[in-house]
Design a protein around this motif. Structure first.
Motif, PDB file in Angstrom:
ATOM      1  N   SER A  79      -4.616  -6.634   0.643  1.00  0.00           N
ATOM      2  CA  SER A  79      -5.458  -5.500   0.246  1.00  0.00           C
ATOM      3  C   SER A  79      -5.561  -4.435   1.322  1.00  0.00           C
ATOM      4  O   SER A  79      -5.776  -3.259   1.024  1.00  0.00           O
ATOM      5  N   LYS A  80      -5.381  -4.833   2.603  1.00  0.00           N
ATOM      6  CA  LYS A  80      -5.608  -3.903   3.705  1.00  0.00           C
ATOM      7  C   LYS A  80      -4.327  -3.324   4.301  1.00  0.00           C
ATOM      8  O   LYS A  80      -4.282  -2.140   4.664  1.00  0.00           O
ATOM      9  N   SER A 111      -0.628   0.265   9.444  1.00  0.00           N
ATOM     10  CA  SER A 111      -0.578   0.186   7.978  1.00  0.00           C
ATOM     11  C   SER A 111       0.502   1.100   7.418  1.00  0.00           C
ATOM     12  O   SER A 111       0.967   2.042   8.068  1.00  0.00           O
ATOM     13  N   LEU A 164       0.166   3.253   4.978  1.00  0.00           N
ATOM     14  CA  LEU A 164      -0.354   4.615   4.790  1.00  0.00           C
ATOM     15  C   LEU A 164      -0.438   5.365   6.121  1.00  0.00           C
ATOM     16  O   LEU A 164      -0.172   6.571   6.167  1.00  0.00           O
ATOM     17  N   GLN A 202      -4.336   2.344  -3.889  1.00  0.00           N
ATOM     18  CA  GLN A 202      -5.447   1.698  -3.205  1.00  0.00           C
ATOM     19  C   GLN A 202      -6.592   1.358  -4.148  1.00  0.00           C
ATOM     20  O   GLN A 202      -7.290   0.348  -3.959  1.00  0.00           O
ATOM     21  N   PHE A 224      -2.982   0.071   3.052  1.00  0.00           N
ATOM     22  CA  PHE A 224      -3.831   1.247   2.862  1.00  0.00           C
ATOM     23  C   PHE A 224      -4.798   1.586   3.994  1.00  0.00           C
ATOM     24  O   PHE A 224      -5.397   2.662   3.976  1.00  0.00           O
ATOM     25  N   ASP A 225      -4.967   0.731   4.967  1.00  0.00           N
ATOM     26  CA  ASP A 225      -6.047   0.879   5.940  1.00  0.00           C
ATOM     27  C   ASP A 225      -5.723   1.961   6.971  1.00  0.00           C
ATOM     28  O   ASP A 225      -4.953   1.747   7.903  1.00  0.00           O
ATOM     29  N   LYS A 267      -2.702   6.546  -2.261  1.00  0.00           N
ATOM     30  CA  LYS A 267      -4.140   6.594  -2.463  1.00  0.00           C
ATOM     31  C   LYS A 267      -4.515   6.129  -3.870  1.00  0.00           C
ATOM     32  O   LYS A 267      -5.557   5.490  -4.064  1.00  0.00           O
ATOM     33  N   PRO A 315      -1.590  -2.197  -8.085  1.00  0.00           N
ATOM     34  CA  PRO A 315      -1.132  -1.279  -7.026  1.00  0.00           C
ATOM     35  C   PRO A 315       0.380  -1.156  -6.910  1.00  0.00           C
ATOM     36  O   PRO A 315       0.881  -0.118  -6.479  1.00  0.00           O
TER      37      PRO A 315
END
Length: 222
Positions: free
Chosen positions: A65-66, A76, A78, A114, A69-70, A111, A119
């Motif tokens: 989960s992280k 990360s 992103l 996320q 996108f973190d 985004k 996803p």
């Protein structure tokens, strides 16, 4: 064809590297996503070790989960995509607004992913937009040297990641051959001897992955 400063060349090179880093890590994340959900052991730890990402997650659920996108984590997906965008913004005049737009759309996709219940669907769009970005590099950048520097960065990053994930010699040899042909056109200062050694090891199936990573990381003198 104008003169490319050392600083501009560095930005072009890293635009190629960061955009390829996102592309290849997203593809690899896809491959491991379902396996990580179903497995008993935490293979995400191996993933982190291979790309030198500190395990700040503690569990596969948090990692899944992280990690993509973190923005507080510089490792990360992103965060790396934002670095590609930062370079692209500076290079707008060199690469053109349409080329830049595909990096912007990839950020928008991340985004969306996320907050999505699925996803991977939005992350597939990230891959699609990065491929469109590379298409624009070919079609809309008139200066061949600019194209060659961006593509050199892309190839260096791909080889680096292929070595980290210990892909087959044939895959690595193919990328090294492409890099050898491309980098000669850039007028960048690079370590030809190291590159020739990497090619020789790949041809003879004698790649030492960790040593090769160190060599490819230092191939361009900048």
């Amino acid at each position: 064809m104008g003169i490319i400063t050392v600083e501009r060349a560095k930005q072009l090179l890293w635009l190629g590297r960061y955009s390829e880093r996102v592309y290849t890590t997203v593809r690899t994340f896809f491959v491991g996503f379902d396996r990580m959900i179903d497995e008993q052991e935490d293979s995400y730890i191996t993933f982190c070790k291979r790309i030198d990402v500190p395990d700040v997650y503690g569990s596969k659920e948090i990692f899944l989960s992280k990690y993509p996108f973190d923005l507080t984590n510089p490792d990360s997906i992103l965060s790396n995509l934002n670095r590609a965008y930062d370079n692209a913004i500076i290079l707008r005049n060199e690469i053109g607004s349409e080329t830049l737009a595909y990096i912007e759309m990839a950020i928008y996709d991340m985004k969306k992913a996320q907050i999505s219940k699925a996803p991977l669907i939005e992350m597939q769009s990230v891959l699609d937009h990065l491929l469109a970005f590379w298409g624009c590099v070919d079609d809309y950048i008139d200066d061949p040297k600019i194209r060659d520097i961006i593509k050199t960065g892309r190839r260096i990053e791909r080889i680096d990641l292929y070595l980290r994930f210990e892909l087959s010699n044939s895959s690595i040899l193919r990328e090294l051959t492409k890099l050898s042909s491309r980098i000669k056109k850039t007028e960048l200062q690079y370590d030809k001897e190291q590159l020739d050694q990497l090619l020789l090891h790949a041809q003879n199936d004698t790649i030492n992955y960790r040593q090769a990573i160190s060599k490819i990381e230092g191939i361009v003198e900048m």
